[in-house]
Design a protein around this motif. Structure first.
Motif, short mmCIF file in Angstrom:
data_model
loop_
_atom_site.label_atom_id
_atom_site.label_comp_id
_atom_site.label_asym_id
_atom_site.label_seq_id
_atom_site.Cartn_x
_atom_site.Cartn_y
_atom_site.Cartn_z
N UNK A 105 -0.81 -0.35 -25.85
CA UNK A 105 -1.90 0.49 -25.55
C UNK A 105 -2.62 0.05 -24.04
N UNK A 106 -2.00 0.28 -22.96
CA UNK A 106 -2.19 -0.45 -21.73
C UNK A 106 -3.36 0.47 -21.35
N UNK A 107 -3.83 1.46 -21.50
CA UNK A 107 -4.92 2.15 -21.06
C UNK A 107 -6.12 1.86 -22.02
N UNK A 108 -5.80 1.00 -22.88
CA UNK A 108 -6.89 1.01 -23.81
C UNK A 108 -6.81 1.49 -25.17
N UNK B 207 -6.13 -4.14 -27.31
CA UNK B 207 -6.17 -3.62 -26.08
C UNK B 207 -7.38 -3.26 -25.53
N UNK B 208 -8.40 -3.40 -26.22
CA UNK B 208 -9.88 -2.95 -25.53
C UNK B 208 -10.16 -4.44 -24.94
N UNK B 209 -10.52 -4.48 -23.72
CA UNK B 209 -10.75 -5.79 -22.95
C UNK B 209 -12.29 -6.27 -23.15
N UNK B 210 -12.56 -7.35 -22.62
CA UNK B 210 -13.83 -7.69 -22.91
C UNK B 210 -14.87 -7.47 -21.72
N UNK B 211 -15.92 -7.83 -21.75
CA UNK B 211 -17.02 -7.30 -20.56
C UNK B 211 -17.91 -6.60 -21.16
N UNK B 212 -18.35 -6.66 -22.42
CA UNK B 212 -19.44 -6.07 -22.94
C UNK B 212 -19.24 -4.57 -23.24
N UNK B 213 -17.77 -4.30 -23.49
CA UNK B 213 -17.00 -2.86 -23.45
C UNK B 213 -17.66 -2.14 -24.78
N UNK B 214 -17.91 -2.94 -25.82
CA UNK B 214 -18.22 -2.35 -27.23
C UNK B 214 -19.54 -1.78 -26.88
N UNK B 215 -20.36 -2.24 -26.19
CA UNK B 215 -21.78 -1.36 -26.04
C UNK B 215 -21.70 -0.07 -25.46
#
Length: 277
Positions: A81-84, A120-128
């Protein structure tokens, strides 16, 4: 006065044996010989790992050996899943479709939960961000159509990196649970026993492995670096009655130990520190 018997089940995972080339027949035979109480199946794409012919064979093995399928883990690595995955509006529905198919199969095995690892979901507060919340909600809804819940596996280096972030995500997405991997907890600088208490009733599944802080992919046999006595006590205290599957792929793929050896070493440590049967 003796302790009550252990309610949670010590289980294997098929991917522990992929580097050694073991097929399902050999994996189930090893589980019987090693005293395991279940086998978790790793899923990248339901049409592949859960193909009808394979499921027919697995069901025969379950019937012949009495060792059940205890969990299905839908893994979403960046290589596939290279694009997330969950956080991408262009892929979230595809993930939900995979979760729906995985959950349909899980229900046929009598399972109430599937695991999902959003690698595939990368860090940086993305879950918010709204995107990830919507993606997780889609997956939870897709699984619920089969009466199945989702337990999200957190891991350092991903968008959901810590137990606290996983719990916060559960608060934001009703019906979501947490998959606690002890190796990931140690890598995040957490105490897995404290994590179990923090997660509480949200605990949907457990993966067992050892690691050093900052080394989330070590996947060492249980007990190599840490004593798991407090962790097993925490599982008892919370009343957890699900499966706890060994996740030792990193150590096996690195050639440190074979899958069978890693599982045997890990099980021996758990039984030594826990003492319950």
């Amino acid at each position: 006065m003796t302790d009550p018997p252990r309610r949670w089940r010590i289980s294997d995972a098929d991917w522990n044996h992929w580097p050694d080339g073991l097929d399902d027949d050999a994996i189930w035979a090893a589980a019987v010989a090693g005293g395991l109480e279940g086998i978790e199946l790793g899923v990248y794409r339901a049409d592949d790992e859960l193909a009808p012919a394979r499921l027919d064979r697995v069901r025969r093995l379950v019937e012949e050996t009495g060792v059940p399928v205890c969990m299905l883990l839908l893994s979403l690595p960046v290589e596939r899943w290279p694009d997330g995955a969950l956080s991408s509006s262009t892929t979230a529905q595809r993930v939900a479709d995979e979760a729906a198919r995985t959950s349909e199969v899980a229900a046929t095995f009598g399972l109430a939960t599937i695991g999902v690892w959003p690698g595939a979901d990368r860090p940086g507060g993305a879950w918010e961000r709204e995107g990830l919340l919507q993606g997780v909600a889609k997956v939870v809804e897709a699984a619920a159509a089969s009466g199945v819940q989702v337990a999200l596996e957190y891991k350092p280096g991903t968008a959901v990196a810590t137990a606290a972030e996983a719990v916060a995500l559960c608060d934001a997405v009703p019906g979501l649970g947490v998959l606690v991997d002890t190796g990931h907890a140690y890598a995040a600088g957490e105490d897995p026993a404290e994590v179990v208490a923090l997660v509480g009733e949200r605990l949907g599944h457990v993966h067992l492995g050892d690691s050093g802080e900052g080394n989330a992919d070590d996947d060492l046999p249980v007990g190599r670096l840490h004593d798991f006595g407090a962790f097993t006590a925490a599982l008892h205290d919370t009343g957890y009655a699900g499966a706890a599957s060994f996740d030792l792929f990193g150590a096996v793929s690195a050639g440190i130990v074979t899958g069978v050896e890693a599982v045997a070493e890990s099980r021996a440590h758990l039984l030594a520190v826990d003492g319950r049967r």
